[in-house]
Design a protein around this motif. Structure first.
Motif, short mmCIF file in Angstrom:
data_model
loop_
_atom_site.label_atom_id
_atom_site.label_comp_id
_atom_site.label_asym_id
_atom_site.label_seq_id
_atom_site.Cartn_x
_atom_site.Cartn_y
_atom_site.Cartn_z
N ALA A 12 -22.77 6.40 19.98
CA ALA A 12 -22.56 4.86 19.47
C ALA A 12 -22.21 4.95 17.92
O ALA A 12 -21.37 4.17 17.31
N LEU A 13 -22.77 5.89 17.37
CA LEU A 13 -23.05 5.96 15.73
C LEU A 13 -21.31 6.44 15.29
O LEU A 13 -20.67 5.94 14.43
N GLN A 14 -20.78 7.35 16.17
CA GLN A 14 -19.56 7.83 15.76
C GLN A 14 -18.48 6.96 16.22
O GLN A 14 -17.40 6.70 15.35
N LEU A 15 -18.60 6.16 17.11
CA LEU A 15 -17.65 5.13 17.32
C LEU A 15 -17.72 3.93 16.45
O LEU A 15 -16.52 3.55 16.03
N THR A 16 -18.83 3.57 16.29
CA THR A 16 -19.06 2.23 15.33
C THR A 16 -18.46 2.76 13.81
O THR A 16 -18.08 1.75 13.03
N SER A 17 -18.78 4.02 13.56
CA SER A 17 -18.11 4.33 12.14
C SER A 17 -16.74 4.39 12.00
O SER A 17 -16.20 4.21 10.85
N GLN A 18 -16.00 4.54 13.04
CA GLN A 18 -14.53 4.49 13.08
C GLN A 18 -13.93 3.16 13.34
O GLN A 18 -12.75 2.96 13.01
N ASP A 19 -14.77 2.22 13.81
CA ASP A 19 -14.14 0.99 14.28
C ASP A 19 -15.33 -0.20 14.08
O ASP A 19 -15.93 -0.23 14.90
N ASP A 20 -15.00 -0.87 13.12
CA ASP A 20 -15.97 -1.84 12.53
C ASP A 20 -16.09 -3.06 13.62
O ASP A 20 -17.19 -3.79 13.62
N ASN A 21 -15.05 -3.16 14.45
CA ASN A 21 -14.86 -4.30 15.17
C ASN A 21 -15.80 -4.17 16.78
O ASN A 21 -16.16 -4.86 17.41
N ASP A 101 -9.43 4.64 21.26
CA ASP A 101 -8.23 4.01 21.71
C ASP A 101 -8.32 3.56 23.30
O ASP A 101 -7.77 2.82 23.74
N THR A 102 -9.08 4.39 24.21
CA THR A 102 -9.03 4.15 25.69
C THR A 102 -10.03 2.95 25.74
O THR A 102 -9.60 2.05 26.57
N ILE A 103 -11.04 2.73 24.96
CA ILE A 103 -11.75 1.38 24.88
C ILE A 103 -11.11 0.14 24.63
O ILE A 103 -11.18 -0.76 25.39
N ASN A 104 -10.32 0.35 23.76
CA ASN A 104 -9.51 -1.09 23.33
C ASN A 104 -8.11 -0.99 24.54
O ASN A 104 -7.88 -2.36 24.53
N ILE A 105 -7.87 -0.33 25.00
CA ILE A 105 -6.84 -0.37 26.11
C ILE A 105 -7.49 -1.09 27.40
O ILE A 105 -6.94 -2.08 27.84
N LEU A 106 -8.49 -0.73 27.51
CA LEU A 106 -9.20 -1.39 28.85
C LEU A 106 -9.72 -2.60 28.43
O LEU A 106 -9.70 -3.63 29.40
N ILE A 107 -10.43 -2.98 27.36
CA ILE A 107 -10.56 -4.26 26.79
C ILE A 107 -9.25 -5.16 26.95
O ILE A 107 -9.33 -6.46 27.26
N GLY A 109 -7.02 -4.95 29.16
CA GLY A 109 -6.71 -5.41 30.51
C GLY A 109 -5.89 -4.33 31.08
O GLY A 109 -5.28 -4.10 32.16
N GLY A 110 -5.86 -3.00 30.43
CA GLY A 110 -5.22 -1.77 30.94
C GLY A 110 -5.96 -0.87 31.50
O GLY A 110 -7.24 -1.05 32.01
N ARG A 111 -5.50 0.14 31.95
CA ARG A 111 -6.21 1.37 32.85
C ARG A 111 -5.81 2.66 32.08
O ARG A 111 -4.73 2.88 31.77
N VAL A 112 -6.91 3.59 32.25
CA VAL A 112 -6.62 4.80 31.58
C VAL A 112 -7.34 5.88 32.49
O VAL A 112 -8.34 5.77 32.89
N PHE A 113 -6.77 6.77 32.94
CA PHE A 113 -7.03 8.03 33.54
C PHE A 113 -6.51 9.34 32.99
O PHE A 113 -5.49 9.76 33.27
N LYS A 114 -7.46 10.15 32.50
CA LYS A 114 -7.30 11.55 31.86
C LYS A 114 -8.39 12.21 32.51
O LYS A 114 -9.54 12.36 32.05
N ILE A 115 -7.85 13.18 33.32
CA ILE A 115 -8.74 13.85 34.32
C ILE A 115 -8.14 15.43 34.27
O ILE A 115 -7.32 15.79 34.19
N LYS A 216 -1.31 0.14 29.74
CA LYS A 216 -1.57 -1.06 28.72
C LYS A 216 -1.69 -2.24 29.18
O LYS A 216 -2.48 -3.13 28.79
N ASN A 217 -0.86 -2.48 30.38
CA ASN A 217 -0.94 -3.73 30.86
C ASN A 217 -0.23 -4.04 32.40
O ASN A 217 0.19 -2.74 32.66
N THR A 218 -0.34 -4.83 32.95
CA THR A 218 0.19 -4.86 34.48
C THR A 218 1.60 -5.30 34.73
O THR A 218 1.87 -5.80 35.64
N SER A 219 2.35 -5.39 33.62
CA SER A 219 3.76 -6.04 33.90
C SER A 219 4.50 -5.18 34.38
O SER A 219 4.09 -3.66 34.52
N THR A 220 5.70 -5.43 35.10
CA THR A 220 6.61 -4.58 35.77
C THR A 220 7.04 -3.52 34.70
O THR A 220 7.41 -2.41 35.14
#
Length: 531
Positions: A12-21, A101-107, A109-115, A216-220
């Motif tokens: 949490a400390l590392q994430l909030t230090s890079q993104d104030d929002n 970046d993944t957190i912002n994409i999911l907020i 409305g997108g989806r991210v899978f990196k496995i 990033k979104n569910t458009s065609t």
């Protein structure tokens, strides 16, 4: 954020230090209203069912909140298992920047899978970036991880005695405690988050995910761009053919073969874009698809080579692309190729896909992978048909052989041998293999794995196609049905005859031989005693 206390606080400390929002809550008591995202960090992944149950409970409580699962680098579950968790995102061993970046994409409305990634760092770069202390830290953690892996492997074999097992479990607990203590003291999350290398171009890091899907979104347009990118990455110029088929495609030289595959993908993308317009949607998909195949193949023959390329034919300069289009049979059908509507309809109309008995939304990563397989199969099968037409044109116009074909096929004898081989294989497929495959409800797909074209056999109902077979093909299916019907009776008869033969040999012949031998022995014994 749901995570172990030390890990959660540091992350949490590392994430909030890079993104104030970003506002990260570690205690559910602090939540007022609906959280925008649930970040679920796991240190160890042993049982998938327990994780699915936990995610299901989170969904029941916060139904509209997306869930992002963060995994360590070493896990015992496959990517197929991880994609069934029901979360909007799964990311393995991310950097802080990638996680942000993944957190912002999911907020959004997108989806991210990196496995299943393999991240390699240059040791010299780490030494220069962080100094000797950090290098010693990472080396110590690496040794702890290595020992933990060795212990897990020994425990998994289950071939050790109970006393030794207790010792290994105790040693494993000590190593995990030491690891958590080091992370708490020094900060960088070497288990879940690799420390980024501070360089301008970041060339020293190689980050490759076996499953890398970001929507990033569910458009065609977005869905198609994701699929298009994944398919394009697999159509490399050095693809090897491990199918034992596709002889016509691999008769083309390397550059023409690669251009043909790329052009087919571009033409397919053009179709998606055209059909996405409102006018085409109103006409109906089936009506439009009927005229697509000949037009698409003609455009492919025009565009996969330079349209201005010309060669001498009977003393006259002729445009190669025009000759191919007019000389080719563009209406040939591949009965093993599924309907193109199975690919286009879900993308354009956001329809679910039926996979392994479940209806999956088009945004599900398994749907993306399935559509990717469909498109690759369509490309390879269409490329094979187009290649056969090119080979036929090369037979009529010998000057084309050096332009299109491999060097060994410039010879008339070798070219005709190749054509005969292709025609014979097609006849065998049509007369024998196709009826068997239809009767067994199997379909053959071509896909790409590890830079190789491979075959996949899937089960699906094909009764309607079976009914359309001609008389000769139906006899092949009838022979298989007859064999299946008679096999139990024949097996029972053979088993009965075998038991009968064993009975005769043991009870009749064997006993008779035993009596004869006993009589001979007794006779010899009497004669000896008399002598």
């Amino acid at each position: 954020m749901i995570a172990p206390s030390l890990l959660g606080e540091s992350l949490a400390l590392q994430l909030t230090s890079q993104d104030d929002n970003l506002e990260i809550l570690l205690d559910k008591k602090d939540i007022n209203g609906l959280p925008k995202l649930i970040l679920f960090c796991l240190e160890e992944v042993e049982l998938s069912n327990s994780i699915k149950l936990e995610i299901h409970k989170l969904k029941e409580r916060w139904e509209q909140s997306p869930v992002l699962i963060v995994l360590p680098k070493s896990i015992k579950l496959s990517s197929d298992d991880l994609m069934t968790f029901g979360s909007e995102g799964v990311i393995q061993d991310p950097t802080v920047e990638l996680l942000r970046d993944t957190i912002n994409i999911l907020i959004g409305g997108g989806r991210v899978f990196k496995i299943n990634n393999e991240t390699n760092y240059n040791a010299d770069s780490i030494h220069n970036s962080y100094g000797l202390g950090h290098w010693l830290l990472t080396s110590g953690l690496s040794q702890i991880n290595k020992d933990l892996y060795t212990i897990d492997q020994i425990i998994a074999k289950k071939s050790i005695n109970t006393f030794y097992l207790f010792i290994l479990i105790g040693r494993r607990r000590e190593l995990l405690t030491a690891k958590r203590l080091i992370l708490w003291l020094w900060g960088p999350l070497e288990v879940l988050i690799e420390s980024p290398i501070k360089s301008n171009n970041n060339k020293n890091i190689i980050n490759k995910y076996n499953t890398d899907i970001t929507i990033k979104n569910t458009s065609t347009n977005e869905l198609w761009n994701v699929i298009y990118k994944r398919v394009k990455e697999r159509l490399q110029d050095d693809l090897t053919n491990s199918t034992g088929e596709l002889a016509a495609l691999y008769s083309l030289n390397k550059s023409k073969r690669y251009n043909l595959l790329k052009t087919l993908l571009k033409e397919f993308s053009t179709i998606i874009i055209k059909l996405d317009s409102k006018d085409n949607r109103e006409k109906g998909l089936e009506e439009i698809l009927q005229s697509i195949t000949p037009e698409l193949r003609a455009n492919t023959l025009r565009n996969f080579i330079d349209s201005y390329d010309r060669l001498k034919k009977n003393g006259v300069d002729v445009f190669i692309s025009d000759f191919l289009v007019h000389n080719a049979d563009l209406g040939i059908l591949d009965d093993e190729l599924p309907s193109i509507a199975l690919i286009i309809d879900p993308i354009l109309n956001n329809k679910p896909l039926l996979l392994d008995g479940d209806y999956l939304s088009i945004e599900d990563p398994r749907s993306i992978i399935q559509l990717e397989t469909f498109i690759l199969n369509w490309i390879f099968r269409t490329a094979e048909i187009v290649s056969e037409e090119i080979i036929s044109s090369c037979s009529e116009w010998p000057e084309l052989r050096k332009y299109f074909l491999n060097k060994e096929l410039v010879s008339t004898r070798e070219l005709e041998r190749k054509r005969n081989h292709i025609n014979t294989n097609n006849q065998l497929q049509n007369l024998f293999k196709k009826p068997v495959r239809l009767y067994e409800s199997k379909r053959l797909y071509y896909t790409v794995k590890n830079n190789k074209i491979e075959k996949i056999i899937t089960l699906e109902p094909r009764d309607d196609e079976l009914k359309k077979l001609d008389w000769a093909q139906r006899q092949i299916a009838f022979i298989i049905e007859l064999r299946d019907a008679l096999a139990p009776q024949v097996q029972a008869i053979i088993q009965y005859l075998g038991d009968l033969i064993v009975l005769i040999l043991t009870k009749v012949v064997g006993r008779s031989i035993g009596l004869i031998g006993r009589g001979i022995a007794q006779g010899m014994g009497r004669n000896l005693s008399k002598g």
